[in-house]
Design a protein around this motif. Structure first.
Motif, mmCIF file in Angstrom:
data_model
loop_
_atom_site.group_PDB
_atom_site.id
_atom_site.type_symbol
_atom_site.label_atom_id
_atom_site.label_comp_id
_atom_site.label_asym_id
_atom_site.label_seq_id
_atom_site.Cartn_x
_atom_site.Cartn_y
_atom_site.Cartn_z
ATOM 1 N N GLN A 163 22.909 -3.276 73.713
ATOM 2 C CA GLN A 163 23.558 -4.574 73.579
ATOM 3 C C GLN A 163 22.740 -5.657 74.275
ATOM 4 O O GLN A 163 22.268 -5.456 75.384
ATOM 5 C CB GLN A 163 24.944 -4.490 74.218
ATOM 6 C CG GLN A 163 25.971 -5.242 73.432
ATOM 7 C CD GLN A 163 27.348 -5.064 74.024
ATOM 8 O OE1 GLN A 163 27.635 -5.569 75.101
ATOM 9 N NE2 GLN A 163 28.178 -4.331 73.320
ATOM 10 N N ASN A 164 22.554 -6.774 73.585
ATOM 11 C CA ASN A 164 21.783 -7.916 74.105
ATOM 12 C C ASN A 164 20.308 -7.584 74.324
ATOM 13 O O ASN A 164 19.630 -8.269 75.084
ATOM 14 C CB ASN A 164 22.355 -8.446 75.433
ATOM 15 C CG ASN A 164 23.764 -8.966 75.280
ATOM 16 O OD1 ASN A 164 24.214 -9.204 74.154
ATOM 17 N ND2 ASN A 164 24.455 -9.132 76.383
ATOM 18 N N LYS A 165 19.837 -6.565 73.672
ATOM 19 C CA LYS A 165 18.429 -6.204 73.858
ATOM 20 C C LYS A 165 17.642 -6.483 72.581
ATOM 21 O O LYS A 165 18.199 -6.648 71.495
ATOM 22 C CB LYS A 165 18.293 -4.720 74.211
ATOM 23 C CG LYS A 165 18.987 -4.325 75.493
ATOM 24 C CD LYS A 165 17.994 -4.299 76.628
ATOM 25 C CE LYS A 165 18.567 -3.677 77.887
ATOM 26 N NZ LYS A 165 19.285 -4.697 78.700
ATOM 27 N N SER A 166 16.338 -6.478 72.784
ATOM 28 C CA SER A 166 15.465 -6.812 71.680
ATOM 29 C C SER A 166 14.329 -5.791 71.596
ATOM 30 O O SER A 166 13.694 -5.486 72.608
ATOM 31 C CB SER A 166 14.920 -8.216 71.947
ATOM 32 O OG SER A 166 14.303 -8.697 70.816
ATOM 33 N N TRP A 167 14.120 -5.255 70.418
ATOM 34 C CA TRP A 167 13.089 -4.240 70.199
ATOM 35 C C TRP A 167 12.028 -4.762 69.260
ATOM 36 O O TRP A 167 12.323 -5.557 68.355
ATOM 37 C CB TRP A 167 13.697 -3.001 69.526
ATOM 38 C CG TRP A 167 14.322 -2.017 70.450
ATOM 39 C CD1 TRP A 167 15.350 -2.255 71.294
ATOM 40 C CD2 TRP A 167 13.965 -0.633 70.594
ATOM 41 N NE1 TRP A 167 15.680 -1.100 71.962
ATOM 42 C CE2 TRP A 167 14.842 -0.091 71.549
ATOM 43 C CE3 TRP A 167 13.001 0.193 70.002
ATOM 44 C CZ2 TRP A 167 14.775 1.245 71.943
ATOM 45 C CZ3 TRP A 167 12.943 1.522 70.397
ATOM 46 C CH2 TRP A 167 13.816 2.038 71.362
ATOM 47 N N ARG A 204 9.081 -8.411 59.856
ATOM 48 C CA ARG A 204 10.485 -8.727 59.577
ATOM 49 C C ARG A 204 11.299 -8.622 60.862
ATOM 50 O O ARG A 204 10.845 -8.043 61.851
ATOM 51 C CB ARG A 204 11.051 -7.728 58.546
ATOM 52 C CG ARG A 204 10.270 -7.728 57.262
ATOM 53 C CD ARG A 204 10.618 -6.573 56.347
ATOM 54 N NE ARG A 204 11.888 -6.766 55.654
ATOM 55 C CZ ARG A 204 12.275 -6.025 54.600
ATOM 56 N NH1 ARG A 204 11.511 -5.066 54.137
ATOM 57 N NH2 ARG A 204 13.433 -6.248 54.015
ATOM 58 N N LYS A 205 12.484 -9.206 60.795
ATOM 59 C CA LYS A 205 13.347 -9.109 61.967
ATOM 60 C C LYS A 205 14.794 -8.984 61.508
ATOM 61 O O LYS A 205 15.218 -9.683 60.602
ATOM 62 C CB LYS A 205 13.185 -10.359 62.832
ATOM 63 C CG LYS A 205 14.043 -10.350 64.082
ATOM 64 C CD LYS A 205 13.732 -11.553 64.962
ATOM 65 C CE LYS A 205 14.706 -11.649 66.133
ATOM 66 N NZ LYS A 205 14.422 -12.819 66.970
ATOM 67 N N TRP A 206 15.506 -8.065 62.136
ATOM 68 C CA TRP A 206 16.905 -7.838 61.817
ATOM 69 C C TRP A 206 17.757 -8.065 63.063
ATOM 70 O O TRP A 206 17.313 -7.819 64.180
ATOM 71 C CB TRP A 206 17.128 -6.404 61.324
ATOM 72 C CG TRP A 206 16.472 -6.074 60.029
ATOM 73 C CD1 TRP A 206 17.010 -6.199 58.777
ATOM 74 C CD2 TRP A 206 15.150 -5.534 59.829
ATOM 75 N NE1 TRP A 206 16.102 -5.772 57.820
ATOM 76 C CE2 TRP A 206 14.961 -5.362 58.433
ATOM 77 C CE3 TRP A 206 14.100 -5.187 60.688
ATOM 78 C CZ2 TRP A 206 13.782 -4.854 57.891
ATOM 79 C CZ3 TRP A 206 12.933 -4.685 60.137
ATOM 80 C CH2 TRP A 206 12.774 -4.529 58.758
ATOM 81 N N PHE A 213 21.922 -7.210 69.019
ATOM 82 C CA PHE A 213 20.701 -6.405 69.145
ATOM 83 C C PHE A 213 19.695 -6.855 68.080
ATOM 84 O O PHE A 213 20.054 -7.015 66.916
ATOM 85 C CB PHE A 213 21.046 -4.920 68.952
ATOM 86 C CG PHE A 213 19.854 -4.006 68.797
ATOM 87 C CD1 PHE A 213 18.957 -3.826 69.842
ATOM 88 C CD2 PHE A 213 19.625 -3.332 67.601
ATOM 89 C CE1 PHE A 213 17.857 -2.989 69.700
ATOM 90 C CE2 PHE A 213 18.520 -2.484 67.452
ATOM 91 C CZ PHE A 213 17.647 -2.315 68.500
ATOM 92 N N ASN A 214 18.468 -7.089 68.512
ATOM 93 C CA ASN A 214 17.417 -7.532 67.587
ATOM 94 C C ASN A 214 16.385 -6.436 67.399
ATOM 95 O O ASN A 214 15.979 -5.785 68.364
ATOM 96 C CB ASN A 214 16.689 -8.761 68.143
ATOM 97 C CG ASN A 214 17.537 -10.009 68.070
ATOM 98 O OD1 ASN A 214 18.473 -10.093 67.281
ATOM 99 N ND2 ASN A 214 17.197 -10.985 68.900
ATOM 100 N N LEU A 215 15.935 -6.293 66.182
ATOM 101 C CA LEU A 215 14.882 -5.323 65.882
ATOM 102 C C LEU A 215 13.800 -6.024 65.063
ATOM 103 O O LEU A 215 14.063 -6.504 63.967
ATOM 104 C CB LEU A 215 15.478 -4.158 65.091
ATOM 105 C CG LEU A 215 14.533 -3.062 64.604
ATOM 106 C CD1 LEU A 215 13.847 -2.375 65.776
ATOM 107 C CD2 LEU A 215 15.293 -2.033 63.773
#
Ligand SMILES: *[C@@H]1O[C@H](CO)[C@@H](O)[C@H](O)[C@H]1NC(C)=O
Ligand SMILES: *[C@@H]1O[C@H](CO)[C@@H](O)[C@H](O)[C@H]1NC(C)=O
Ligand SMILES: *[C@@H]1O[C@H](CO)[C@@H](O)[C@H](O)[C@H]1NC(C)=O
Ligand SMILES: *[C@@H]1O[C@H](CO)[C@@H](O)[C@H](O)[C@H]1NC(C)=O
Ligand SMILES: *[C@@H]1O[C@H](CO)[C@@H](O)[C@H](O)[C@H]1NC(C)=O
Length: 446
Positions: A163-167, A204-206, A213-215
């Motif tokens: 949660q609230n993290k970015s990969w 790309r980014k999701w 959560f960002n990927l």
């Protein structure tokens, strides 16, 4: 959407002699490497000088854990941490570590956790079932490390933790292959929203709204600044030009925004390329006609990995960084350019397949660079660097590539139609999902 799915885009140009020769050369390079070094050197590439011995003794355990991605037991119960029940013998010999990356594939009747129907994020070249692959045996295996278990990917637990993290996943089309798998695994819990893509859908980014959560998937096949003169069909107007001393801003400029970064490269360094350092031309890899000094794959890849680790270590921002090791292909009865196939339907048993010389050659460069990076740090403090060493589990899966099913119903015009196989990328669902299972265990069990 782009159809460029391969790190060797020339796959579709049967008559590209330069690339053919290049590959042969790469294989020969691997061969001579093999002749120069004993098998045990290849398999145990960790350099040890006598001077280092004392320090090594002291830190061997922790170092080995970092280098090999072994797990620490930080005092908790073994059986809960590692998910296996400990018998006395294990307690005596190997009390607190599990090597996630050494093991075997065992039958798994429950099969994959998503299907070609339930995940709409599988890109056509990886959607083997939809493309007509009928044998399904390759779906019913799970990876079993010798000393513990890897449980199937737990999307809920993953998303809760992230949660609230970015990969970010950074690299070539194999990284994209892994990213698709990760999204399929996660989309069982929540479907992401695509919030960015470049023109060719390579970066790309999701966003997963309920978890914030960002990927990100970042296309950077060389990891360094590169002028790539290839179109989507893999035809090149000119030789790729690489700046060996400059990392690719495409990922470095965003690095600060990530909490976790998975990086991989390698395949594209087998290609013909002109190399620059300090904005000056320093040579070329396999350009016999250009009368330039030869730059070896080893020199180039080492240099890139060294700058990568230097960047990670000197950056004030400290995400968890995982370097994912070389992915082996499984062409048989020929190479990719000469009718090679991958038509096996079962994994290799342990010891049956150990990869080709070029695989071991490239992986050794990666292991050595990683070992140097961790060793140079001198302390474990601040090291948030991990090796996601998927090589061995992958090398045992000749059955899990897309093969002819990278295209839709390849044999619809008859069995004897000449079909080009892709024995490098992986079917989804399939063995590559295990990369994410293992990745999750590597970071969750800290
Ligand atoms: C999924 O694969 C099955 C064959 O295993 C096929 O019948 C079905 O049409 C496929 N579905 C999609 C959406 O591709
Ligand atoms: C996710 O990305 C959005 C922009 O697309 C940004 O506003 C947000 O801060 C990011 N979240 C995290 C956790 O990095
Ligand atoms: C995530 O961010 C939101 C909004 O800032 C906050 O309410 C929530 O507690 C955060 N969750 C975690 C696990 O940090
Ligand atoms: C190749 O380069 C070398 C020195 O850089 C030069 O002496 C030689 O004449 C060149 N050969 C050709 C065929 O251009
Ligand atoms: C794979 O193809 C080769 C060459 O055509 C053939 O000899 C072999 O029997 C095939 N293997 C399987 C498992 O179909």
């Amino acid at each position: 959407m782009t159809t460029d799915w391969e790190p060797w885009p020339a796959l579709q140009r049967k008559s590209n002699h330069v690339v053919v020769k290049l590959l042969v050369l790469a294989i020969l390079a691997g061969l001579s490497f093999r002749l120069l070094f004993s098998r045990s050197d290849v398999l145990h590439p960790v350099p040890v000088s006598p001077a280092d011995e004392a320090e090594r003794e002291a830190s061997a355990e922790s170092m080995a854990a970092d280098v090999l991605g072994l797990e620490d037991d930080d005092g908790g119960s073994l059986s809960t941490n590692l998910g296996f029940s400990v018998d006395e013998e294990q307690v005596v010999s190997k009390p607190d570590r599990c090597d996630l990356f050494t093991g075997q594939w065992i039958p798994n009747p429950s099969g994959p956790t998503y299907t070609n129907e339930s995940c709409r994020f599988i890109e056509p070249p990886q959607n083997c079932m939809k493309n007509g692959r009928h044998d399904t045996g390759y779906l019913f295996w799970r990876w079993k490390p010798h000393d513990c278990d890897v449980s199937p990917f737990n999307a809920k637990r993953f998303l809760d933790t992230m949660q609230n993290k970015s990969w970010a996943l950074v690299g070539d089309s194999i990284v994209r292959n892994q990213a698709q798998s990760l999204i399929c695994l996660l989309s069982k819990v929540e479907e992401p929203v695509e919030v960015y893509h470049d023109e060719q859908y390579k970066s790309r980014k999701w966003h997963f709204p309920s978890y914030s959560f960002n990927l990100s998937l970042i296309w950077s096949p060389f990891l360094i600044k590169a002028a790539i003169f290839e179109n989507d069909e893999g035809e090149s107007k000119s030789v790729n030009r690489l700046h060996l001393d400059t990392l690719d801003q495409k990922w470095t400029s965003q690095y600060k925004s990530f909490d976790y970064v998975v990086i991989s490269s390698g395949q594209w360094f087998l290609k013909t390329a002109i190399y620059m350092e300090n904005n000056k031309l320093v040579g070329c890899h396999y350009c016999p006609k250009l009368n330039l000094s030869e730059i070896s794959i080893e020199y180039a890849y080492n240099k890139v990995l060294n700058s990568l680790y230097r960047f990670i270590k000197t950056s004030e921002h400290k995400p968890i960084v995982m370097y994912r090791t070389w992915t082996p292909d499984h062409f048989e009865y020929g190479e990719w350019f000469s009718g090679g196939l991958c038509n096996r339907t079962e994994p290799y048993k342990a010891g049956e397949g150990s990869g080709r010389d070029v695989d071991n050659f490239m992986r050794t460069i990666e292991l050595n660079a990683f070992t140097r990076a961790v060793a140079a740090e001198g302390t474990r403090n601040g090291i948030r660097l991990k090796l996601l060493d998927t090589y061995q589990l992958s090398v045992l899966r000749p059955d899990a590539h897309t093969g002819p099913y990278r295209t839709f119903h390849p044999f619809e015009h008859g069995k004897n139609v000449k079909v080009q196989y892709d024995c490098l990328h992986w079917c989804l669902p399939g063995a590559i999902d295990t990369w994410n299972d293992v990745m999750m265990k590597l970071i969750m069990d800290e």
